[in-house]
Write a protein that holds these residues in place. Sequence first.
Motif, PDB file in Angstrom:
ATOM      1  N   GLY A 345       0.798  -1.214   0.000  1.00 24.29           N
ATOM      2  CA  GLY A 345       0.000   0.000   0.000  1.00 24.29           C
ATOM      3  C   GLY A 345       0.832   1.267   0.000  1.00 24.29           C
ATOM      4  O   GLY A 345       0.296   2.373  -0.029  1.00 24.29           O
ATOM      5  N   GLU A 346       2.162   1.113   0.030  1.00 28.59           N
ATOM      6  CA  GLU A 346       3.067   2.258   0.074  1.00 28.59           C
ATOM      7  C   GLU A 346       3.938   2.360  -1.175  1.00 28.59           C
ATOM      8  O   GLU A 346       4.973   3.016  -1.165  1.00 28.59           O
ATOM      9  CB  GLU A 346       3.960   2.169   1.316  1.00 28.59           C
ATOM     10  CG  GLU A 346       3.200   2.182   2.626  1.00 28.59           C
ATOM     11  CD  GLU A 346       2.429   3.486   2.842  1.00 28.59           C
ATOM     12  OE1 GLU A 346       2.865   4.524   2.299  1.00 28.59           O
ATOM     13  OE2 GLU A 346       1.405   3.470   3.556  1.00 28.59           O
ATOM     14  N   GLY A 347       3.507   1.685  -2.252  1.00 31.72           N
ATOM     15  CA  GLY A 347       4.202   1.852  -3.522  1.00 31.72           C
ATOM     16  C   GLY A 347       5.041   0.683  -3.977  1.00 31.72           C
ATOM     17  O   GLY A 347       5.538   0.669  -5.111  1.00 31.72           O
ATOM     18  N   ILE A 348       5.240  -0.317  -3.125  1.00 30.34           N
ATOM     19  CA  ILE A 348       5.988  -1.511  -3.536  1.00 30.34           C
ATOM     20  C   ILE A 348       4.996  -2.498  -4.140  1.00 30.34           C
ATOM     21  O   ILE A 348       4.131  -3.032  -3.447  1.00 30.34           O
ATOM     22  CB  ILE A 348       6.740  -2.130  -2.346  1.00 30.34           C
ATOM     23  CG1 ILE A 348       7.828  -1.168  -1.861  1.00 30.34           C
ATOM     24  CG2 ILE A 348       7.359  -3.477  -2.726  1.00 30.34           C
ATOM     25  CD1 ILE A 348       8.581  -1.628  -0.626  1.00 30.34           C
ATOM     26  N   ASP A 349       5.115  -2.731  -5.446  1.00 27.80           N
ATOM     27  CA  ASP A 349       4.134  -3.576  -6.142  1.00 27.80           C
ATOM     28  C   ASP A 349       4.254  -5.042  -5.769  1.00 27.80           C
ATOM     29  O   ASP A 349       3.248  -5.755  -5.721  1.00 27.80           O
ATOM     30  CB  ASP A 349       4.313  -3.420  -7.663  1.00 27.80           C
ATOM     31  CG  ASP A 349       3.991  -2.004  -8.117  1.00 27.80           C
ATOM     32  OD1 ASP A 349       2.823  -1.593  -7.982  1.00 27.80           O
ATOM     33  OD2 ASP A 349       4.907  -1.302  -8.583  1.00 27.80           O
ATOM     34  N   ALA A 350       5.465  -5.509  -5.530  1.00 20.57           N
ATOM     35  CA  ALA A 350       5.684  -6.898  -5.120  1.00 20.57           C
ATOM     36  C   ALA A 350       7.004  -6.978  -4.381  1.00 20.57           C
ATOM     37  O   ALA A 350       7.912  -6.187  -4.629  1.00 20.57           O
ATOM     38  CB  ALA A 350       5.708  -7.823  -6.332  1.00 20.57           C
ATOM     39  N   PHE A 351       7.097  -7.920  -3.445  1.00 22.74           N
ATOM     40  CA  PHE A 351       8.352  -8.096  -2.722  1.00 22.74           C
ATOM     41  C   PHE A 351       8.660  -9.575  -2.582  1.00 22.74           C
ATOM     42  O   PHE A 351       7.762 -10.435  -2.599  1.00 22.74           O
ATOM     43  CB  PHE A 351       8.314  -7.416  -1.351  1.00 22.74           C
ATOM     44  CG  PHE A 351       7.173  -7.839  -0.469  1.00 22.74           C
ATOM     45  CD1 PHE A 351       7.233  -9.018   0.269  1.00 22.74           C
ATOM     46  CD2 PHE A 351       6.031  -7.051  -0.362  1.00 22.74           C
ATOM     47  CE1 PHE A 351       6.176  -9.404   1.091  1.00 22.74           C
ATOM     48  CE2 PHE A 351       4.965  -7.429   0.458  1.00 22.74           C
ATOM     49  CZ  PHE A 351       5.045  -8.613   1.182  1.00 22.74           C
ATOM     50  N   PHE A 352       9.948  -9.897  -2.441  1.00 16.95           N
ATOM     51  CA  PHE A 352      10.402 -11.277  -2.397  1.00 16.95           C
ATOM     52  C   PHE A 352      11.542 -11.428  -1.394  1.00 16.95           C
ATOM     53  O   PHE A 352      12.407 -10.557  -1.284  1.00 16.95           O
ATOM     54  CB  PHE A 352      10.913 -11.728  -3.778  1.00 16.95           C
ATOM     55  CG  PHE A 352       9.906 -11.593  -4.876  1.00 16.95           C
ATOM     56  CD1 PHE A 352       9.023 -12.621  -5.174  1.00 16.95           C
ATOM     57  CD2 PHE A 352       9.835 -10.418  -5.619  1.00 16.95           C
ATOM     58  CE1 PHE A 352       8.086 -12.483  -6.197  1.00 16.95           C
ATOM     59  CE2 PHE A 352       8.905 -10.268  -6.647  1.00 16.95           C
ATOM     60  CZ  PHE A 352       8.027 -11.303  -6.926  1.00 16.95           C
ATOM     61  N   SER A 353      11.529 -12.558  -0.687  1.00 14.40           N
ATOM     62  CA  SER A 353      12.692 -12.926   0.104  1.00 14.40           C
ATOM     63  C   SER A 353      13.692 -13.589  -0.826  1.00 14.40           C
ATOM     64  O   SER A 353      13.322 -14.349  -1.721  1.00 14.40           O
ATOM     65  CB  SER A 353      12.297 -13.897   1.209  1.00 14.40           C
ATOM     66  OG  SER A 353      13.457 -14.484   1.784  1.00 14.40           O
ATOM     67  N   ILE A 354      14.969 -13.317  -0.631  1.00 20.72           N
ATOM     68  CA  ILE A 354      15.984 -13.904  -1.511  1.00 20.72           C
ATOM     69  C   ILE A 354      16.424 -15.293  -1.034  1.00 20.72           C
ATOM     70  O   ILE A 354      17.229 -15.939  -1.704  1.00 20.72           O
ATOM     71  CB  ILE A 354      17.224 -12.992  -1.627  1.00 20.72           C
ATOM     72  CG1 ILE A 354      17.948 -12.855  -0.291  1.00 20.72           C
ATOM     73  CG2 ILE A 354      16.828 -11.620  -2.177  1.00 20.72           C
ATOM     74  CD1 ILE A 354      19.289 -12.134  -0.378  1.00 20.72           C
ATOM     75  N   LEU A 355      15.897 -15.769   0.115  1.00 19.64           N
ATOM     76  CA  LEU A 355      16.319 -17.067   0.631  1.00 19.64           C
ATOM     77  C   LEU A 355      15.644 -18.202  -0.151  1.00 19.64           C
ATOM     78  O   LEU A 355      14.414 -18.273  -0.208  1.00 19.64           O
ATOM     79  CB  LEU A 355      15.973 -17.188   2.113  1.00 19.64           C
ATOM     80  CG  LEU A 355      16.702 -16.214   3.047  1.00 19.64           C
ATOM     81  CD1 LEU A 355      16.270 -16.454   4.483  1.00 19.64           C
ATOM     82  CD2 LEU A 355      18.208 -16.369   2.903  1.00 19.64           C
TER      83      LEU A 355
END
Length: 392
Positions: A345-355
């Motif tokens: 809701g703050e502008g990050i369309d998608a996020f991922f853990s690199i593990l």
Amino acid sequence: MRAAIQETEKKRVVIVIDSFKGSLSSIEAGNAAGEGVLKACPSAEVKICPLADGGEGTVEALVNGMGGEMQFLTVTGPLGEPVESSYGMIKESKTAVIEMASAAGITLVPKERRNPLHTTTYGVGEMIRDAIGKGCRHFIIGIGGSSTNDGGIGMLQALGFSFRNKAGEEAGFGAAGLRDLAALSRENVVAELKECSFRIACDVTNPLCGNQGCSAIFGPQKGATPEMAEDMDQWLEQYAALAKEVFPEADVTYPGTGAAGGLGFAFLTFTNAVLEAGIQIVLEETKLEEQIRDADLVITGEGRLDGQTAMGKAPVGVARLGKKYGKPVIAFAGSVSWEAAACNGEGIDAFFSILPGICTLEEAMEKETARRNMSDTVEQAMRLFLAGRRKN
């Protein structure tokens, strides 16, 4: 070997990732992400920008982003003993970039010796004085991670201010030096200080005194007992009243005056300073907006993505800038909490853990492992991004 995706139209990817503390610096994380982008799309134009929010890594980010160089010197550490310190200098703009923690940080004090009655900010003033001597007149100073609660008088003493107690003696180091202050003099202040301006990276909104002040809120983590915190709060009130006699605009209630054990108050009262969000200073000084404006994709991230991130930490600062120009923003982190959903809701369309799988914290933070995990994860996300663009 995985086949790269060939694009007829060159994609411009801007990568702005905060440091993975204890593992990858901002630039190292960015380079690893850039490697992943190019594995998926060799024709992509990748721009890697440093990022920090005013805390650890701010000097590195700004020196890299502004074309500066490092300066090294020995200063008085928080315990009054010499420590090796450094700051950044951008000669063209006569700007010094300083992290107070380099001279007075809590990591410089062993746990068994943490006691804000004795820790001083004197070394911070020595760094400023050194930079002034080298021609700097503009300062960007991050004041996170302090071990002190001396109201900044140590720094001010190094710059030539004098604080004397009722016995006529110069105040000693630490919060104990605030006890029984009776006189303030600026007769021997560094002459060039009046020519200097200070942008203080300060994300703490606590006032100087009271139940939300620096002594009550941050004193315990610096080694203060409840009794010490109460005493220090009273001493800071007396110190502020003395300062107000010389500087009528002194305001102990101003948000951020309690930062770094009152160092925020010292800057705001005794120098030509403004307190600002650290991320805003970094974004402005590195001219990141110009890079993002022409990007096809923005990549950001930090070591841990959680609810705190959504409240305005560095990756969200980048994301908001991306959304100003309608850019897709993807974030990567070493770990992700369930609260990180607020970042969408703050502008990050998608996020991922690199593990990629279960491992120990030590294994995850090993530099080469983190670099490889970042590169591999970004590559797969980039492939998905390009596949979606082709369908549209």
